[in-house]
Design an enzyme around this catalytic site. Structure first.
Site, PDB file in Angstrom:
ATOM      1  N   ARG A  74       0.852  -1.198   0.000  1.00  0.00           N
ATOM      2  CA  ARG A  74       0.000   0.000   0.000  1.00  0.00           C
ATOM      3  C   ARG A  74       0.880   1.238   0.000  1.00  0.00           C
ATOM      4  O   ARG A  74       1.786   1.367   0.821  1.00  0.00           O
ATOM      5  CB  ARG A  74      -0.901   0.002   1.237  1.00  0.00           C
ATOM      6  CG  ARG A  74      -1.871   1.170   1.301  1.00  0.00           C
ATOM      7  CD  ARG A  74      -2.647   1.145   2.616  1.00  0.00           C
ATOM      8  NE  ARG A  74      -3.419  -0.083   2.745  1.00  0.00           N
ATOM      9  CZ  ARG A  74      -3.649  -0.698   3.908  1.00  0.00           C
ATOM     10  NH1 ARG A  74      -3.136  -0.220   5.031  1.00  0.00           N
ATOM     11  NH2 ARG A  74      -4.366  -1.803   3.942  1.00  0.00           N
ATOM     12  N   ARG A 143      -1.164   7.085   9.030  1.00  0.00           N
ATOM     13  CA  ARG A 143      -1.406   6.497   7.711  1.00  0.00           C
ATOM     14  C   ARG A 143      -1.639   7.608   6.675  1.00  0.00           C
ATOM     15  O   ARG A 143      -1.404   8.779   6.937  1.00  0.00           O
ATOM     16  CB  ARG A 143      -2.610   5.560   7.779  1.00  0.00           C
ATOM     17  CG  ARG A 143      -2.476   4.426   8.823  1.00  0.00           C
ATOM     18  CD  ARG A 143      -1.514   3.344   8.394  1.00  0.00           C
ATOM     19  NE  ARG A 143      -1.487   2.209   9.313  1.00  0.00           N
ATOM     20  CZ  ARG A 143      -2.273   1.139   9.231  1.00  0.00           C
ATOM     21  NH1 ARG A 143      -3.201   1.060   8.295  1.00  0.00           N
ATOM     22  NH2 ARG A 143      -2.142   0.141  10.095  1.00  0.00           N
ATOM     23  N   LYS A 209      -2.212   2.013  14.764  1.00  0.00           N
ATOM     24  CA  LYS A 209      -2.305   2.919  13.620  1.00  0.00           C
ATOM     25  C   LYS A 209      -2.992   4.220  14.014  1.00  0.00           C
ATOM     26  O   LYS A 209      -3.739   4.280  14.997  1.00  0.00           O
ATOM     27  CB  LYS A 209      -3.068   2.256  12.484  1.00  0.00           C
ATOM     28  CG  LYS A 209      -4.492   1.843  12.831  1.00  0.00           C
ATOM     29  CD  LYS A 209      -5.097   1.035  11.698  1.00  0.00           C
ATOM     30  CE  LYS A 209      -6.454   0.460  12.087  1.00  0.00           C
ATOM     31  NZ  LYS A 209      -7.004  -0.419  11.035  1.00  0.00           N
ATOM     32  N   LYS A 211      -5.036   7.602  12.170  1.00  0.00           N
ATOM     33  CA  LYS A 211      -5.631   8.127  10.943  1.00  0.00           C
ATOM     34  C   LYS A 211      -6.001   9.597  11.112  1.00  0.00           C
ATOM     35  O   LYS A 211      -6.586   9.980  12.126  1.00  0.00           O
ATOM     36  CB  LYS A 211      -6.863   7.308  10.561  1.00  0.00           C
ATOM     37  CG  LYS A 211      -6.533   5.844  10.269  1.00  0.00           C
ATOM     38  CD  LYS A 211      -7.769   5.038   9.899  1.00  0.00           C
ATOM     39  CE  LYS A 211      -7.396   3.591   9.575  1.00  0.00           C
ATOM     40  NZ  LYS A 211      -8.583   2.787   9.198  1.00  0.00           N
ATOM     41  N   CYS A 430     -14.813  -3.653   1.275  1.00  0.00           N
ATOM     42  CA  CYS A 430     -13.381  -3.857   1.477  1.00  0.00           C
ATOM     43  C   CYS A 430     -12.914  -5.049   0.644  1.00  0.00           C
ATOM     44  O   CYS A 430     -13.707  -5.745   0.017  1.00  0.00           O
ATOM     45  CB  CYS A 430     -13.077  -4.072   2.953  1.00  0.00           C
ATOM     46  SG  CYS A 430     -13.709  -5.628   3.611  1.00  0.00           S
ATOM     47  N   CYS A 436      -7.070 -10.933   2.156  1.00  0.00           N
ATOM     48  CA  CYS A 436      -6.952 -10.310   3.476  1.00  0.00           C
ATOM     49  C   CYS A 436      -6.948 -11.370   4.572  1.00  0.00           C
ATOM     50  O   CYS A 436      -7.882 -12.172   4.678  1.00  0.00           O
ATOM     51  CB  CYS A 436      -8.096  -9.330   3.714  1.00  0.00           C
ATOM     52  SG  CYS A 436      -8.044  -8.579   5.359  1.00  0.00           S
ATOM     53  N   CYS A 475     -14.848  -8.223   7.798  1.00  0.00           N
ATOM     54  CA  CYS A 475     -14.567  -8.474   9.214  1.00  0.00           C
ATOM     55  C   CYS A 475     -14.935  -7.230  10.007  1.00  0.00           C
ATOM     56  O   CYS A 475     -15.185  -6.167   9.429  1.00  0.00           O
ATOM     57  CB  CYS A 475     -13.094  -8.847   9.416  1.00  0.00           C
ATOM     58  SG  CYS A 475     -11.971  -7.429   9.445  1.00  0.00           S
ATOM     59  N   CYS A 479     -12.827  -1.607   7.519  1.00  0.00           N
ATOM     60  CA  CYS A 479     -12.107  -0.761   6.561  1.00  0.00           C
ATOM     61  C   CYS A 479     -13.038  -0.039   5.595  1.00  0.00           C
ATOM     62  O   CYS A 479     -12.699   1.028   5.087  1.00  0.00           O
ATOM     63  CB  CYS A 479     -11.092  -1.595   5.785  1.00  0.00           C
ATOM     64  SG  CYS A 479      -9.733  -2.214   6.801  1.00  0.00           S
TER      65      CYS A 479
END
Length: 574
Positions: A74, A143, A209, A211, A430, A436, A475, A479
């Site tokens: 990514r 990110r 992470k 954002k 997603c 994934c 899941c 995302c």
């Protein structure tokens, strides 16, 4: 955190790696297709997830064969901005080193799938040759920074892009590991005790992470409130007054773990225009210093804010900022702008928003999206913007080229906004299976079949023209931002989904679970009941999520159970 808390395994890996070096250089040049657990964790910071083809794993195991190991890469593209030259280069890279597709993420960037280990270094180096990077595309750092995708040339939109770029550059990890491992950079001296090597993150980086988005209330197309830090520009009479800082958004959760939950960001403070990066640094350090490093499922900033309260959060933030902060300023109503179709840029040129199902740029049947976009970009030299709803914008189009570009796109079977329904336009999915490793069920692969059934049910009830946002996730990590859509469909187990309703189209209210394990083939039956009720009782101009919230979500869940409960065991209100 207290020194007595037992840190997670990942924290030890980060510490021992000496600023993300670890043994990656040796592992990535070794034989075989797999990597160690340590490498798996460190690769995230370099912009990659390691995994395997989950479709073939069982059969290969039965045959005594190794899994088909692969990597996802990514990149970063602040605000989704990509030049024509970069796009054409990325199109070539995906063919040469990946699976021949580009995928637009819900964070305004590209990711590549099915890369083998032997191609990883060449793949990442090729991206860097285009003056792009994958550093920080994943991992416990900031990110890709998001903003409005509108390529307008007015003062407001230019400032949004300027701020997104400045924040992205400021928060980029400073370690030399990336250049040493992937770009044959000089092996710089490493001093594990030197905190200044990563002045923002420190030697263990963030607990999880992080954002960031920068936006205005008039365009919430990137769902600003779902971010750890939502920066809202405040304008008055054409002048930027400063920024509201909203903290603690985030959607990831775990099924049946109530201590994990989605949360929308809370207004905490206002800062002056010249203190933007100071404000960003303070919020990032708040997460760095107070985030949970013992449990990664409880490590996001949202838990720090929710569990310590607004006053505590403001107080600690001011300590890190260096002075008292002003209260957040009033904000206008959040709106979602549709950037598909034709729009004026404000400089005499136009931009065209092109819908891309699930963000997958691929030649699929009669719709040759990848070939068509490549030909149009090469022919007209147009720059591009990747959007948070997985679509793509072609920029800087001359008035005289508009019809020819439309004709060219349609010659490749590419659908434009007038060719699709509003629900097609507003449905996200997603990646999920088979690439994934987190996925519990399909998402991208079921989107179009489920969409077709949804359109049929909506048409049956005469609501096909309604704007309804549906988000499908494989899941509960979310995302595709399923918890802020009118309807969220979240993978529970293979072929089964939890269903959520009652979010608002503008992205300012979370939805609520009504059913837990709905088989994919029965989703349409649930929506048939809900849409019939919506059609019969909705008020003028009322969206489905707003209707569900007003009518009562618990009551709607009971309505589904009363209609289907005797027929299906799963049809029990959550």
């Amino acid at each position: 955190m207290s020194d007595d808390v037992k840190l997670s395994k990942v924290e030890a890996i980060k510490t021992d790696s000496i600023y993300l070096h670890g043994g990656l250089d040796k592992e990535m040049s070794s034989e075989g297709g797999a990597v160690s657990d340590e490498a798996y964790e460190l690769l995230k910071f370099h912009g990659s997830y390691f995994g395997f083809d989950r479709d073939t794993a069982t059969e290969r195991k039965k045959a005594g064969l190794e899994k088909e190991w692969e990597f996802m890469v990514r990149m970063k593209a602040p605000g989704g901005r990509i030049t024509a030259k970069q796009y054409l280069g990325l199109d070539s890279i995906c063919e040469k080193y990946a699976n021949g597709t580009l995928r637009i993420t819900t964070r305004e960037t590209f990711q590549f799938h099915c890369i083998i280990k032997q191609n990883m270094k060449k793949h990442i180096a090729a991206i860097n040759e285009l003056l792009l990077t994958t550093l920080g595309g994943c991992g416990d750092v900031v990110r890709n920074v998001m903003t409005s995708p509108a390529p307008k040339k007015d003062k407001l939109h230019l400032k949004l892009v300027e701020d997104a770029n400045a924040i992205s550059e400021f928060t980029l990890p400073k370690t030399s590991a990336y250049h040493e491992i992937w770009l044959d950079g000089e092996n710089m001296a490493r001093n594990p005790s030197n905190e200044d090597y990563e002045p923002l993150y420190g030697k263990v980086y963030l607990p999880r992470k992080f954002k960031i988005s920068v936006s205005v209330p008039e365009d919430n197309s990137m769902d600003a409130l779902t971010h750890d830090l939502a920066i809202i520009q405040i304008w008055e009479a054409g002048e930027l007054l400063g920024y509201n800082l909203l903290l603690g958004g985030g959607l990831g959760m775990t099924h049946n773990k109530p201590e994990t939950y989605p949360r929308l960001a809370t207004p905490i403070a206002f800062i002056e225009p010249d203190r933007l990066l100071d404000g960003v640094a303070a919020v990032v350090k708040l997460h760095r210093d107070y985030g949970d490093r013992s449990n990664r499922k409880h490590a996001r900033l949202k838990y720090v804010v929710e569990e310590n309260g607004i006053e505590w959060t403001r107080s600690k933030l001011e300590e890190l900022y260096g002075e008292k902060m002003q209260d957040a300023r009033p904000m206008g109503q959040f709106k979602v702008v549709d950037h598909m179709g034709w729009h004026e840029q404000g400089d005499g040129k136009w931009y065209l928003g092109v819908p891309v199902s699930s963000g997958r740029i691929i030649d699929r049947g009669d719709e040759k999206i990848r070939t068509g976009l490549r030909e149009v970009v090469a022919k007209y030299g147009v720059d591009l913007v990747l959007t948070a709803d997985q679509n793509i914008i072609l920029c800087d189009i001359a008035q005289t080229d508009k019809q020819e570009i439309v004709d060219d796109l349609k010659s490749f079977g590419i659908k434009l906004v007038e060719d699709i329904t509003p629900v097609y336009r507003n449905m996200l999915a997603c990646v999920a299976l088979p690439t994934c490793g987190k996925a519990l069920a399909d998402a991208e692969r079921i989107k179009l079949p489920v969409l077709e059934e949804v359109e049929q049910v909506m048409e049956k009830h005469g609501i096909l023209d309604e704007e309804i946002a549906i988000r499908v996730a494989g899941c509960p990590n979310g995302c595709s931002r399923p918890y802020v859509g009118d309807i969220g469909i979240v993978g529970r187990m293979p072929g089964h989904y939890a269903m959520f309703i009652g979010g608002d189209f503008e992205g300012t209210r979370l939805n609520t679970k009504i059913l837990d394990r709905v088989p994919q083939e029965n989703i349409k039956e649930v929506l048939d009941i809900l849409f019939a009720k919506y059609k019969a009782e909705k008020e003028e101009g009322e969206g489905f999520g707003d209707f569900a919230d007003r009518a009562g979500i618990a009551g709607l869940a009971q309505l589904v159970e009363s209609n289907l409960g005797d027929k299906y065991k799963w049809a029990k209100a959550a």
